[in-house]
Design a protein around this motif. Structure first.
Motif, mmCIF file in Angstrom:
data_model
loop_
_atom_site.group_PDB
_atom_site.id
_atom_site.type_symbol
_atom_site.label_atom_id
_atom_site.label_comp_id
_atom_site.label_asym_id
_atom_site.label_seq_id
_atom_site.Cartn_x
_atom_site.Cartn_y
_atom_site.Cartn_z
ATOM 1 N N GLN A 40 -6.711 -24.830 -7.178
ATOM 2 C CA GLN A 40 -6.423 -23.839 -6.149
ATOM 3 C C GLN A 40 -6.336 -22.461 -6.796
ATOM 4 O OE1 GLN A 40 -5.806 -24.529 -2.717
ATOM 5 N NE2 GLN A 40 -6.570 -26.570 -3.258
ATOM 6 N N ILE A 41 -6.786 -21.458 -6.056
ATOM 7 C CA ILE A 41 -6.616 -20.078 -6.511
ATOM 8 C C ILE A 41 -5.775 -19.350 -5.470
ATOM 9 C CG2 ILE A 41 -7.807 -17.882 -6.949
ATOM 10 C CD1 ILE A 41 -10.019 -19.556 -8.301
ATOM 11 N N ILE A 42 -4.723 -18.699 -5.947
ATOM 12 C CA ILE A 42 -3.845 -17.962 -5.034
ATOM 13 C C ILE A 42 -4.445 -16.575 -4.807
ATOM 14 C CG2 ILE A 42 -1.505 -17.043 -4.692
ATOM 15 C CD1 ILE A 42 -0.524 -19.209 -6.678
ATOM 16 N N VAL A 43 -4.505 -16.161 -3.545
ATOM 17 C CA VAL A 43 -5.011 -14.829 -3.187
ATOM 18 C C VAL A 43 -4.003 -14.183 -2.238
ATOM 19 C CG1 VAL A 43 -7.436 -15.503 -3.449
ATOM 20 C CG2 VAL A 43 -6.323 -15.729 -1.215
ATOM 21 N N CYS A 44 -4.224 -12.919 -1.902
ATOM 22 C CA CYS A 44 -3.256 -12.196 -1.067
ATOM 23 C C CYS A 44 -3.800 -11.891 0.325
ATOM 24 C CB CYS A 44 -2.860 -10.887 -1.741
ATOM 25 S SG CYS A 44 -1.923 -11.162 -3.240
ATOM 26 N N ASP A 45 -2.893 -11.820 1.284
ATOM 27 C CA ASP A 45 -3.266 -11.358 2.621
ATOM 28 C C ASP A 45 -3.914 -9.982 2.517
ATOM 29 O OD1 ASP A 45 -2.182 -13.591 3.858
ATOM 30 O OD2 ASP A 45 -0.237 -12.628 4.238
ATOM 31 N N ASN A 46 -4.868 -9.750 3.384
ATOM 32 C CA ASN A 46 -5.551 -8.448 3.478
ATOM 33 C C ASN A 46 -6.335 -8.077 2.230
ATOM 34 O OD1 ASN A 46 -4.466 -8.101 6.100
ATOM 35 N ND2 ASN A 46 -2.568 -7.324 5.193
ATOM 36 N N ASN A 47 -6.691 -9.099 1.433
ATOM 37 C CA ASN A 47 -7.481 -8.830 0.233
ATOM 38 C C ASN A 47 -8.881 -8.366 0.605
ATOM 39 O OD1 ASN A 47 -9.624 -11.105 0.195
ATOM 40 N ND2 ASN A 47 -7.731 -12.239 0.561
ATOM 41 N N PHE A 48 -9.516 -7.654 -0.309
ATOM 42 C CA PHE A 48 -10.969 -7.449 -0.224
ATOM 43 C C PHE A 48 -11.565 -7.707 -1.600
ATOM 44 C CE2 PHE A 48 -14.976 -5.321 -0.694
ATOM 45 C CZ PHE A 48 -15.652 -5.751 0.431
ATOM 46 N N HIS A 49 -12.398 -8.746 -1.701
ATOM 47 C CA HIS A 49 -13.026 -9.061 -2.983
ATOM 48 C C HIS A 49 -14.542 -9.151 -2.879
ATOM 49 C CE1 HIS A 49 -9.149 -9.768 -4.953
ATOM 50 N NE2 HIS A 49 -8.791 -10.489 -3.918
ATOM 51 N N GLY A 50 -15.115 -8.806 -1.713
ATOM 52 C CA GLY A 50 -16.571 -8.848 -1.585
ATOM 53 C C GLY A 50 -17.020 -9.654 -0.381
ATOM 54 N N ARG A 51 -18.308 -9.996 -0.365
ATOM 55 C CA ARG A 51 -18.920 -10.460 0.878
ATOM 56 C C ARG A 51 -19.630 -11.795 0.801
ATOM 57 N NH1 ARG A 51 -17.237 -7.541 5.230
ATOM 58 N NH2 ARG A 51 -17.398 -5.307 4.905
#
Ligand SMILES: *Cc1c(COP(=O)(O)O)cnc(C)c1O
Length: 424
Positions: free
Chosen positions: A138-149
């Motif tokens: 699993q990879i933890i990410v954040c709400d409202n992230n932007f990492h690409g498309r």
């Protein structure tokens, strides 16, 4: 508000819209030339660029030393693929790893590709070094992230517009609130976590600037739980926020900082955008050997990644950052900018707040999130010779090239305040 574009720009816009997919909603201005902090439209009108191509053009438009490097290499050798060596990749690898103080680099082209690369490295590391059961990582990410498309990256976005009808989505991501170390600590309890992927400041979300110690605490928690701390510095990195990296906090260490209180050194660092000064698509993932060495021949790659034009362009672009002290300039101009805008905010109800670090800033307009005031302000800024764009509904990002002078910034602040006053 009714703004009429010149016939000439209207023609360019019409042909673009008639034959191109409508995946963007640009401000109606057609640019044909750029130099430093300025761009010119097809009618010869000059503007201050306050977006810098989403912080790709930190070094200013068409920086002569970057363009010279690119032109020289373009005439000599452009692409070999990685089937063969080229005589520039080694120099680039050495240069960038020393510059940012990591053992190894993996070069790619766009930001999204570098994020994908980091995700693949983190997963493979989890299976081969941490002992996570295969396919469980699993990879933890954040709400409202932007990492690409890409399809995987939009799978863990919570922007409905970016996601809807693009499923099925890639599994393997846990989403937690941004700037919330308690939530991170809780998510890290699971033993199958490979990494924590985070933006040191959430640019696309509206320049959300977390508490000062967020990066440091997040890094500590990751280290404690044997989880990779993966910093997406595609927008915040390379001097934009007043330090070489936004995880660097406040000093000029160029990534070599011993001061743990200000430098939360990522395990995996993702760069893009200004890595080429906007001249060419260049992105990179940096990590130390025990992480990067999980990748073996045939397991990841890119036809254009690490090509000799990209290599010399990136070295020239990073040279400019040091030679022209862009981090220091961004820091100085940024605090002046926020102080001036804050002084104006005291006097008005039009703007709620200004936030940011270095020259990555945003103002929040006193309007509903789906209101059109921010867009209308950007149209009027354009008429007054300054180009900016709302990130979301009522938020306008201000991110000029870092080669701006104090005199130019004063002129820009005057334009911005004059424009905002027209909306009071
Ligand atoms: C722009 C950006 C990306 C994606 O980069 P592309 O070159 O557009 O693929 C990823 N992460 C962040 C933080 C960005 O700002």
């Amino acid at each position: 508000m009714n703004i009429v574009e010149s016939n000439k720009s209207q023609q360019y816009i019409e042909v673009e819209e008639a034959h191109g997919a409508h995946n963007y909603h640009p401000l109606p201005v057609v640019l044909e030339r750029g130099d430093g902090v300025y761009v010119w439209d097809v009618d010869g009108k000059r503007y201050f660029d306050f977006l810098s191509a989403y912080s790709a053009v930190n070094q200013g438009h068409c920086h002569p030393s970057i363009i010279n490097a690119m032109n020289g290499q373009a005439k000599t050798l452009t692409l070999t693929s990685r089937a063969f060596h080229n005589d520039k990749l080694g120099a680039f690898n050495k240069y960038i790893t020393e510059y940012f103080n990591f053992d190894k680099v993996l070069p790619m082209n766009t930001g999204a590709e570098a994020v994908e690369t980091a995700i693949k490295i983190a997963r493979k590391w989890a299976y081969e070094k941490k002992g996570v059961a295969e396919t469980d990582a699993q990879i933890i990410v954040c709400d409202n992230n932007f990492h690409g498309r890409t399809t995987t990256i939009i799978s863990f976005s919570n922007d409905e517009n970016a996601r809807k009808n693009f499923g099925p989505y890639t599994p393997g991501f846990i989403k937690i609130p941004y700037d919330d170390t308690d939530a991170l600590e809780k998510a890290l309890q699971q033993d199958n976590v490979a990494g924590f992927l985070v933006e040191p400041i959430q640019g696309e979300a509206g320049v959300y600037t977390p508490s000062d110690d967020y990066m440091r605490k997040a890094k500590e928690l990751c280290t404690k739980n044997n989880v990779l701390f993966i910093a997406d510095e595609i927008q915040t990195g390379i001097a934009r926020t007043g330090a070489l990296l936004a995880v660097c906090g406040k000093c000029d260490c160029q990534g070599h900082c011993e001061r743990q209180e200000t430098y939360s050194r990522p395990d995996v660092l993702i760069l893009g955008k200004a890595l080429s000064g906007g001249a060419y698509p260049v992105s990179a993932v940096l990590a130390d050997d025990e992480i990067m060495n999980v990748i073996h021949p045939g397991q990841h790659g890119s036809t254009f990644g690490g090509n000799p034009v990209a290599a010399v362009v990136a070295m020239a672009a990073l040279d400019v950052v040091k030679d022209e002290s862009l981090a220091q300039n961004a820091r100085k101009l940024g605090s002046y900018f926020r102080a001036q805008i804050n002084e104006y905010i005291e006097t008005t109800d039009t703007v709620v707040l200004v936030r940011g670090r270095g020259l990555l800033n945003a103002i929040v307009i006193n309007d509903s999130e789906d209101g059109d005031t921010a867009w209308n302000i950007c149209m009027r800024l354009r008429d007054h010779g300054l180009l900016a764009k709302p990130t979301h509904g009522n938020i306008i990002r201000f991110a000029p090239p870092l080669v701006m002078t104090m005199e130019q910034l004063d002129e820009c602040i005057a334009i911005i305040i004059k424009t905002l006053k027209e909306f009071e």
